[in-house]
Design an enzyme around this catalytic site. Sequence first.
Site, short mmCIF file in Angstrom:
data_model
loop_
_atom_site.label_atom_id
_atom_site.label_comp_id
_atom_site.label_asym_id
_atom_site.label_seq_id
_atom_site.Cartn_x
_atom_site.Cartn_y
_atom_site.Cartn_z
N LEU A 33 0.81 -1.22 0.00
CA LEU A 33 0.00 0.00 0.00
C LEU A 33 0.85 1.27 0.00
O LEU A 33 1.86 1.36 0.67
CB LEU A 33 -0.92 0.00 1.23
CG LEU A 33 -1.88 -1.19 1.34
CD1 LEU A 33 -2.81 -1.00 2.53
CD2 LEU A 33 -2.69 -1.39 0.07
N GLY A 36 -1.74 6.27 -2.66
CA GLY A 36 -2.82 6.13 -3.64
C GLY A 36 -3.91 5.21 -3.09
O GLY A 36 -5.11 5.52 -3.15
N HIS A 37 -3.50 4.08 -2.53
CA HIS A 37 -4.46 3.16 -1.91
C HIS A 37 -5.15 3.84 -0.72
O HIS A 37 -6.37 3.69 -0.53
CB HIS A 37 -3.76 1.91 -1.39
CG HIS A 37 -3.09 1.09 -2.44
ND1 HIS A 37 -1.73 1.03 -2.57
CD2 HIS A 37 -3.60 0.27 -3.40
CE1 HIS A 37 -1.42 0.22 -3.57
NE2 HIS A 37 -2.53 -0.25 -4.10
N GLY A 147 -8.70 3.56 -8.41
CA GLY A 147 -7.87 4.72 -8.74
C GLY A 147 -7.88 5.01 -10.23
O GLY A 147 -7.93 4.09 -11.05
N LYS A 149 -5.41 6.05 -11.84
CA LYS A 149 -4.09 5.71 -12.39
C LYS A 149 -4.22 4.53 -13.35
O LYS A 149 -3.67 4.55 -14.44
CB LYS A 149 -3.12 5.40 -11.25
CG LYS A 149 -1.66 5.45 -11.66
CD LYS A 149 -1.19 4.12 -12.16
CE LYS A 149 -0.13 3.53 -11.30
NZ LYS A 149 0.03 2.09 -11.57
N GLN A 153 -8.30 -0.17 -16.45
CA GLN A 153 -8.95 -1.06 -15.47
C GLN A 153 -10.27 -0.47 -15.01
O GLN A 153 -11.28 -1.17 -14.87
CB GLN A 153 -8.01 -1.26 -14.27
CG GLN A 153 -8.64 -2.00 -13.10
CD GLN A 153 -7.63 -2.29 -12.02
OE1 GLN A 153 -6.90 -3.26 -12.08
NE2 GLN A 153 -7.57 -1.44 -11.01
N SER A 186 2.86 0.56 -6.72
CA SER A 186 3.64 -0.39 -5.94
C SER A 186 4.88 -0.82 -6.72
O SER A 186 5.87 -1.25 -6.14
CB SER A 186 2.80 -1.61 -5.60
OG SER A 186 1.61 -1.20 -4.96
#
EC number: 6.3.2.1
Lengths: 279, 279
Positions: A33, A36-37, A147, A149, A153, A186
């Site tokens: 994590l 962002g998470h 997110g 980012k 997805q 990550s």
Amino acid sequence: MIIVRSTAELGRALARSRELGKSIGYVPTMGALHDGHLALIQEAKRRDDVVVASIFVNPLQFGPNEDFESYPRDEETDLGLCEKVGADIAWLPTAEELFPPGFGLTVAVPRLSSVLCGQGRPTHFAGVTTEMSKILILLAPTAVYLGEKDFQQLVVMRAMVRDLGLPVEVRAVPTVREADGLALSSRNTYLSLAERPIAASLFRILTDLTTQLRTESGEVAAVLAAGRRQLIEAGVHRVEYLELVDSETLDPVPEATSGNRLVAAVRVGTTRLIDNVEV
Amino acid sequence: MIIVRSTAELGRALARSRELGKSIGYVPTMGALHDGHLALIQEAKRRDDVVVASIFVNPLQFGPNEDFESYPRDEETDLGLCEKVGADIAWLPTAEELFPPGFGLTVAVPRLSSVLCGQGRPTHFAGVTTEMSKILILLAPTAVYLGEKDFQQLVVMRAMVRDLGLPVEVRAVPTVREADGLALSSRNTYLSLAERPIAASLFRILTDLTTQLRTESGEVAAVLAAGRRQLIEAGVHRVEYLELVDSETLDPVPEATSGNRLVAAVRVGTTRLIDNVEV
């Protein structure tokens, strides 16, 4: 914060909240994590009554030559961070329970999953949607937080949820960045000290290109071609793609319109980085 | 019997039953109802509080050269039959609502869907599971009733429901047959008068072979080879497959064991017939 592993424990931990009709915000993570998470968990905390964060390195979304084995894992640190930002339940599902022997299902949105990152990672998004459809059915949250980012997805997940008719709201949270603009990921830990400034050039160049696209309409192809050159000049080793796309269909757009997305995937050394900016 | 078309009407028709916690039995059909379908509705009536029967010719499960356009449709007769055997709600979903423009989802169990009928109909079962996953999530029945005649469909559906974790029980209902053994099928109307007795030979030969398999263990390959010859001699035009399979994995079994399934697909003229018998 309650820590649960089995779906039975998860069910018990949520039973009272469900009875009371409380809203459940869900934040799926693969651990490792970063801020962002944590921004996802904080947004869920702000909007929902109960926040469930999951930590699970989903084997289905890794290709045969990808980094499933080496993907960073640090359960203790991750659980500490979840608790610190206010998650109510940390769920650590097991592959044995989600994908028991004989598991043979695929849930996919093939067209949206085959473009952009899907060209280099042909099974990736089907791995995400197969896992997430199962989890969203099992957990039945009010909303899932993702997110921006991982823009593709997000688009693929919206389509999966809509087409399957799952009663879940998909909520996008803006990308969190380092001071120099690098999107938190990550996988940034894979970058060497020398690669770090090259990685940061990605967002800077995307932002510059976006400004050009907003002003120089009709010149999309030329702006993108110049952008690819700038990335290479900045030290990026390979540009997997740099495209201006429709933010729902992911189709390339010939002319920039408000709401389009400039999306990119590059290699800095052996590390694959993605980022995107709204036009 | 209430007749509904939109999912909103369906929701309203079921709202009170859901509040009261009544069990909902669901019978999916493509119309052209025969006694096989009616047996499903009757079994649902016997076991559940409320019975929903759907009539929908699912476009996703037809291949490009199959009979989607010509598939028999007779809504009025079908609705009369549903009411007669005690369905509480007849649901006539629309393709527009289930698969609106932009729909791009696939829910599949690829391995189980690629064998047997899947060899000649490569997209068929994915069409079934994509439609059924969406419907089972939307309708959320207690149980879904499926005929054993479409044995592979039953196995594929069980796997889809289990792997996706849908809280639905899949209940199998024995095949209903004509006096001469021919399994009821909406496609039997395609048979000419001359083809009708040839079609009936399928079940007779399957039954004979099953008796042999039960007694002559170790001779599976020889029994199946003789069976294929018998089918051709009886006037069948082509044997697409005749296999002894495990009833969960659909893997061919080299030696007959109780619970195995003898499964076949043949062409009688241009009509494709399937049938199966438990060993």
